[in-house]
Design a protein around this motif. Structure first.
Motif, PDB file in Angstrom:
ATOM      1  N   VAL A  71      42.018  42.672  42.689  1.00  0.00           N
ATOM      2  CA  VAL A  71      41.678  43.158  41.815  1.00  0.00           C
ATOM      3  C   VAL A  71      40.407  42.503  41.688  1.00  0.00           C
ATOM      4  O   VAL A  71      40.322  41.133  41.510  1.00  0.00           O
ATOM      5  N   LYS A  72      38.910  43.585  41.407  1.00  0.00           N
ATOM      6  CA  LYS A  72      37.608  42.749  41.964  1.00  0.00           C
ATOM      7  C   LYS A  72      37.480  42.023  40.155  1.00  0.00           C
ATOM      8  O   LYS A  72      38.250  42.611  39.918  1.00  0.00           O
ATOM      9  N   GLN A  73      36.296  41.392  40.477  1.00  0.00           N
ATOM     10  CA  GLN A  73      35.603  40.905  39.684  1.00  0.00           C
ATOM     11  C   GLN A  73      35.299  41.916  38.823  1.00  0.00           C
ATOM     12  O   GLN A  73      34.201  43.376  39.431  1.00  0.00           O
ATOM     13  N   SER A  74      35.126  42.235  37.299  1.00  0.00           N
ATOM     14  CA  SER A  74      34.703  43.494  36.640  1.00  0.00           C
ATOM     15  C   SER A  74      34.072  42.748  34.977  1.00  0.00           C
ATOM     16  O   SER A  74      35.285  43.035  34.100  1.00  0.00           O
ATOM     17  N   ILE A  75      33.103  43.014  34.404  1.00  0.00           N
ATOM     18  CA  ILE A  75      32.651  42.905  32.850  1.00  0.00           C
ATOM     19  C   ILE A  75      33.994  43.951  32.459  1.00  0.00           C
ATOM     20  O   ILE A  75      34.059  43.712  30.808  1.00  0.00           O
ATOM     21  N   ARG A  76      34.317  44.926  32.641  1.00  0.00           N
ATOM     22  CA  ARG A  76      35.281  46.546  31.980  1.00  0.00           C
ATOM     23  C   ARG A  76      36.626  45.372  31.656  1.00  0.00           C
ATOM     24  O   ARG A  76      37.044  46.159  30.682  1.00  0.00           O
ATOM     25  N   PHE A  77      37.077  44.187  32.514  1.00  0.00           N
ATOM     26  CA  PHE A  77      38.431  43.590  31.840  1.00  0.00           C
ATOM     27  C   PHE A  77      38.047  42.858  30.444  1.00  0.00           C
ATOM     28  O   PHE A  77      38.033  43.289  29.401  1.00  0.00           O
ATOM     29  N   PRO A  78      37.077  41.716  30.614  1.00  0.00           N
ATOM     30  CA  PRO A  78      36.754  41.508  29.105  1.00  0.00           C
ATOM     31  C   PRO A  78      36.411  42.712  27.880  1.00  0.00           C
ATOM     32  O   PRO A  78      36.610  42.335  26.563  1.00  0.00           O
ATOM     33  N   GLU A  79      36.031  43.100  28.305  1.00  0.00           N
ATOM     34  CA  GLU A  79      34.902  44.037  27.197  1.00  0.00           C
ATOM     35  C   GLU A  79      36.206  45.224  26.643  1.00  0.00           C
ATOM     36  O   GLU A  79      36.968  45.202  25.837  1.00  0.00           O
ATOM     37  N   SER A  80      37.119  45.882  27.814  1.00  0.00           N
ATOM     38  CA  SER A  80      38.478  46.440  27.585  1.00  0.00           C
ATOM     39  C   SER A  80      39.417  45.634  25.987  1.00  0.00           C
ATOM     40  O   SER A  80      40.036  46.015  25.657  1.00  0.00           O
ATOM     41  N   GLN A  81      39.702  44.486  26.523  1.00  0.00           N
ATOM     42  CA  GLN A  81      40.052  43.458  25.319  1.00  0.00           C
ATOM     43  C   GLN A  81      39.938  43.274  24.491  1.00  0.00           C
ATOM     44  O   GLN A  81      40.295  43.065  23.743  1.00  0.00           O
ATOM     45  N   ALA A  82      38.351  43.300  24.824  1.00  0.00           N
ATOM     46  CA  ALA A  82      38.002  42.790  23.301  1.00  0.00           C
ATOM     47  C   ALA A  82      37.802  44.293  22.317  1.00  0.00           C
ATOM     48  O   ALA A  82      37.869  44.334  21.151  1.00  0.00           O
ATOM     49  N   LYS A 140      47.107  26.744  36.805  1.00  0.00           N
ATOM     50  CA  LYS A 140      46.039  26.663  35.936  1.00  0.00           C
ATOM     51  C   LYS A 140      45.458  27.513  34.909  1.00  0.00           C
ATOM     52  O   LYS A 140      45.923  29.107  34.590  1.00  0.00           O
ATOM     53  N   GLY A 141      44.191  27.438  34.059  1.00  0.00           N
ATOM     54  CA  GLY A 141      44.250  28.512  33.165  1.00  0.00           C
ATOM     55  C   GLY A 141      42.864  29.055  33.737  1.00  0.00           C
ATOM     56  O   GLY A 141      42.073  28.982  34.433  1.00  0.00           O
ATOM     57  N   GLY A 142      42.999  30.597  33.113  1.00  0.00           N
ATOM     58  CA  GLY A 142      41.864  31.716  33.714  1.00  0.00           C
ATOM     59  C   GLY A 142      42.381  32.359  34.313  1.00  0.00           C
ATOM     60  O   GLY A 142      40.346  33.052  34.996  1.00  0.00           O
ATOM     61  N   THR A 143      42.959  32.166  34.925  1.00  0.00           N
ATOM     62  CA  THR A 143      43.471  33.450  36.332  1.00  0.00           C
ATOM     63  C   THR A 143      43.456  34.327  36.380  1.00  0.00           C
ATOM     64  O   THR A 143      43.780  35.142  37.342  1.00  0.00           O
ATOM     65  N   GLY A 144      44.016  35.052  35.380  1.00  0.00           N
ATOM     66  CA  GLY A 144      44.431  35.934  35.086  1.00  0.00           C
ATOM     67  C   GLY A 144      45.427  36.601  34.620  1.00  0.00           C
ATOM     68  O   GLY A 144      45.774  37.659  35.055  1.00  0.00           O
ATOM     69  N   LYS A 145      46.348  35.400  34.207  1.00  0.00           N
ATOM     70  CA  LYS A 145      47.550  36.098  33.399  1.00  0.00           C
ATOM     71  C   LYS A 145      47.618  37.065  32.574  1.00  0.00           C
ATOM     72  O   LYS A 145      48.571  38.370  32.385  1.00  0.00           O
ATOM     73  N   THR A 146      47.315  36.403  31.533  1.00  0.00           N
ATOM     74  CA  THR A 146      47.832  37.623  30.692  1.00  0.00           C
ATOM     75  C   THR A 146      46.585  39.171  30.942  1.00  0.00           C
ATOM     76  O   THR A 146      47.163  40.134  30.627  1.00  0.00           O
ATOM     77  N   THR A 147      46.194  38.906  31.325  1.00  0.00           N
ATOM     78  CA  THR A 147      44.871  39.807  31.891  1.00  0.00           C
ATOM     79  C   THR A 147      46.201  41.215  33.169  1.00  0.00           C
ATOM     80  O   THR A 147      45.798  42.453  32.372  1.00  0.00           O
ATOM     81  N   THR A 148      46.642  40.656  33.394  1.00  0.00           N
ATOM     82  CA  THR A 148      47.857  40.753  34.855  1.00  0.00           C
ATOM     83  C   THR A 148      48.841  41.620  33.692  1.00  0.00           C
ATOM     84  O   THR A 148      49.237  43.067  34.219  1.00  0.00           O
TER      85      THR A 148
HETATM   86  N1  LIG Z   1      39.437  41.119  37.233  1.00  0.00           N
HETATM   87  C1  LIG Z   1      38.550  40.624  35.897  1.00  0.00           C
HETATM   88  N2  LIG Z   1      36.892  40.507  36.334  1.00  0.00           N
HETATM   89  C2  LIG Z   1      36.342  40.357  35.853  1.00  0.00           C
HETATM   90  N3  LIG Z   1      36.807  39.055  34.389  1.00  0.00           N
HETATM   91  C3  LIG Z   1      38.049  38.998  34.597  1.00  0.00           C
HETATM   92  C4  LIG Z   1      39.208  39.922  35.394  1.00  0.00           C
HETATM   93  N4  LIG Z   1      40.284  39.563  35.238  1.00  0.00           N
HETATM   94  C5  LIG Z   1      40.717  38.520  33.732  1.00  0.00           C
HETATM   95  N5  LIG Z   1      39.049  38.524  33.295  1.00  0.00           N
HETATM   96  C6  LIG Z   1      39.109  37.404  31.633  1.00  0.00           C
HETATM   97  O1  LIG Z   1      38.630  36.453  33.262  1.00  0.00           O
HETATM   98  C7  LIG Z   1      39.204  35.467  31.136  1.00  0.00           C
HETATM   99  C8  LIG Z   1      40.794  35.050  31.677  1.00  0.00           C
HETATM  100  O2  LIG Z   1      41.095  35.603  32.322  1.00  0.00           O
HETATM  101  P1  LIG Z   1      43.173  35.770  31.341  1.00  0.00           P
HETATM  102  O3  LIG Z   1      42.802  35.434  29.758  1.00  0.00           O
HETATM  103  O4  LIG Z   1      44.006  37.188  32.150  1.00  0.00           O
HETATM  104  O5  LIG Z   1      43.644  34.271  32.047  1.00  0.00           O
HETATM  105  P2  LIG Z   1      44.888  33.560  31.874  1.00  0.00           P
HETATM  106  O6  LIG Z   1      45.369  33.161  33.505  1.00  0.00           O
HETATM  107  O7  LIG Z   1      45.919  34.689  30.651  1.00  0.00           O
HETATM  108  O8  LIG Z   1      44.280  32.192  30.683  1.00  0.00           O
HETATM  109  P3  LIG Z   1      44.978  31.553  30.441  1.00  0.00           P
HETATM  110  O9  LIG Z   1      45.822  29.735  31.457  1.00  0.00           O
HETATM  111  O10 LIG Z   1      43.731  30.802  29.317  1.00  0.00           O
HETATM  112  O11 LIG Z   1      46.238  32.232  29.418  1.00  0.00           O
HETATM  113  C9  LIG Z   1      39.451  36.715  30.106  1.00  0.00           C
HETATM  114  O12 LIG Z   1      37.911  36.512  29.752  1.00  0.00           O
HETATM  115  C10 LIG Z   1      39.838  38.515  30.607  1.00  0.00           C
HETATM  116  O13 LIG Z   1      39.108  38.923  30.651  1.00  0.00           O
END
Ligand SMILES: Nc1ncnc2c1ncn2[C@@H]1O[C@H](COP(=O)(O)OP(=O)(O)OP(=O)(O)O)[C@@H](O)[C@H]1O
Ligand SMILES: [Mg+2]
Length: 331
Positions: free
Chosen positions: A290-301, A81-89
């Motif tokens: 891991v709670k939702q927080s705008i700091r995550f996209p900010e930090s990655q930018a 599934k896309g966008g679940t936080g894999k890369t962030t994790t």
């Molecule tokens: N805890 C969080 N709170 C808010 N935003 C988050 C959090 N974790 C991740 N994000 C944001 O959500 C978006 C998707 O996260 P991420 O890229 O880690 O997902 P992914 O599973 O790797 O996506 P993909 O499947 O496309 O590779 C990113 O913009 C990221 O900054």
């Protein structure tokens, strides 16, 4: 410290038949290390074995028991599934593990190269990436992964990705033992690290299968949405498939991580509870959320991990707690 190599490569290196080494290994006369289905050996051990006429049993003990020679724990961070936080994790857990003294390698196996970009690397300008390492492997069946490993400012090493990795998917499909390419690429550097985290694509294709074969464990990040629970079920089915196919019978689940949690919403609280009852008997669900927080996209930018961007914030604390949970699981 010497890097281990495949038994087949060792046989070629010393001009002996691989069957001789295999037999010696199975009889305990040659120290080897099993990684997935691959047997690895350090060249000096083959040298000792040949010098002693292949008879000595004196020094026989598992290579892993020799402190510094132990292999990394290889964890694929995956869910279809896309966008679940894999890369962030991968980014933030990797940083937290490094902060806790672990030698960490991050592998970006996603052609989107989000991890590579989050680390501030311009994937298009890089000569050595996972793509080039795989290309080299496909023509030589040898690993040159060390060329692609880069040090980063956040204390972890990384194998960057590039959009060209898309091309390799087709080429991998046309080669033999296609599922083992990443495992063989990583094998020679696996003793240099304590943990290797692999970032993956959001669907099961040959690149993700390679990650699931190279890894011993899978960490499954998901948002607490009902639709996402279906994706966790699919991920567990994919792991079953990897078991049944014999590609990696020992693959286990490190845990399911709830990310982007907003505890103010009833639905998130409900799904978090549902996850523990629904999946708790099949896979560990991490205490840490891991709670939702705008700091995550900010930090990655800003090309930073959350641990640097907001060291005392909740996000950094959560990934530190997750790192502790994961390390304690093996203590
Ligand atoms: N805890 C969080 N709170 C808010 N935003 C988050 C959090 N974790 C991740 N994000 C944001 O959500 C978006 C998707 O996260 P991420 O890229 O880690 O997902 P992914 O599973 O790797 O996506 P993909 O499947 O496309 O590779 C990113 O913009 C990221 O900054
Ligand atoms: Mg990603």
């Amino acid at each position: 410290m010497e890097d281990p190599i495949l038994l087949r490569d060792a046989a070629a290196l010393f001009g002996v038949k691989v069957d001789r080494l295999r037999k010696a290994a199975s009889e305990g006369r040659l120290r080897v290390r099993l990684v997935g289905t691959q047997r690895l050996v350090v060249p000096s051990e083959v040298e000792r074995f040949l010098r002693e006429g292949g008879h000595s049993r004196a020094a026989v003990q598992p290579v892993a028991a020799q402190g510094g020679d132990s292999m990394a724990r290889i964890i694929a961070v995956a869910i279809p599934k896309g966008g679940t936080g894999k890369t962030t994790t991968v980014l933030n857990l990797g940083t937290a593990l490094a902060e806790q003294g672990q030698r960490v390698l991050l592998v970006d196996s996603d052609p989107q190269a989000s991890l590579t970009l989050a680390l501030g690397l311009e994937s298009q300008g890089l000569e050595h990436t996972l793509y080039s390492a795989l290309k080299y492997y496909l023509t030589t069946f040898r690993s040159q992964i060390e060329l692609a490993i880069q040090k980063t400012e956040i204390g972890v090493d990384v194998v960057p990705s590039s959009i060209r990795l898309n091309r390799v998917q087709e080429e991998l499909s046309a080669t033999v033992q296609r599922e083992f390419a990443l495992q063989r690429l990583l094998a020679p550097v696996a003793t240099r690290y304590d943990v290797i985290l692999i970032d993956t694509l959001p669907y099961l294709g040959i690149l993700v299968i390679n990650a699931l074969v190279a890894a011993q464990e899978v960490l499954i990040p998901m948002e607490p949405e009902y639709l996402a629970t279906e994706s966790v079920t699919m991920m567990l089915e994919d792991i079953d498939f990897i078991h049944r196919s014999g590609l990696n019978p020992g693959l286990s689940v490190t845990g399911i991580l709830l990310t982007q949690v907003d505890q103010r919403t009833v639905i998130h609280r409900q799904v978090a509870n549902y996850m523990r009852t629904e999946f708790g008997n099949r896979a560990h669900v991490f205490e840490t959320m891991v709670k939702q927080s705008i700091r995550f996209p900010e930090s990655q930018a800003c090309h930073q991990s959350i641990l640097q961007y907001e060291p005392d914030g909740e996000g950094a604390m959560a990934y530190r707690a997750l790192a502790r949970e994961i390390l304690n699981a093996t203590a």
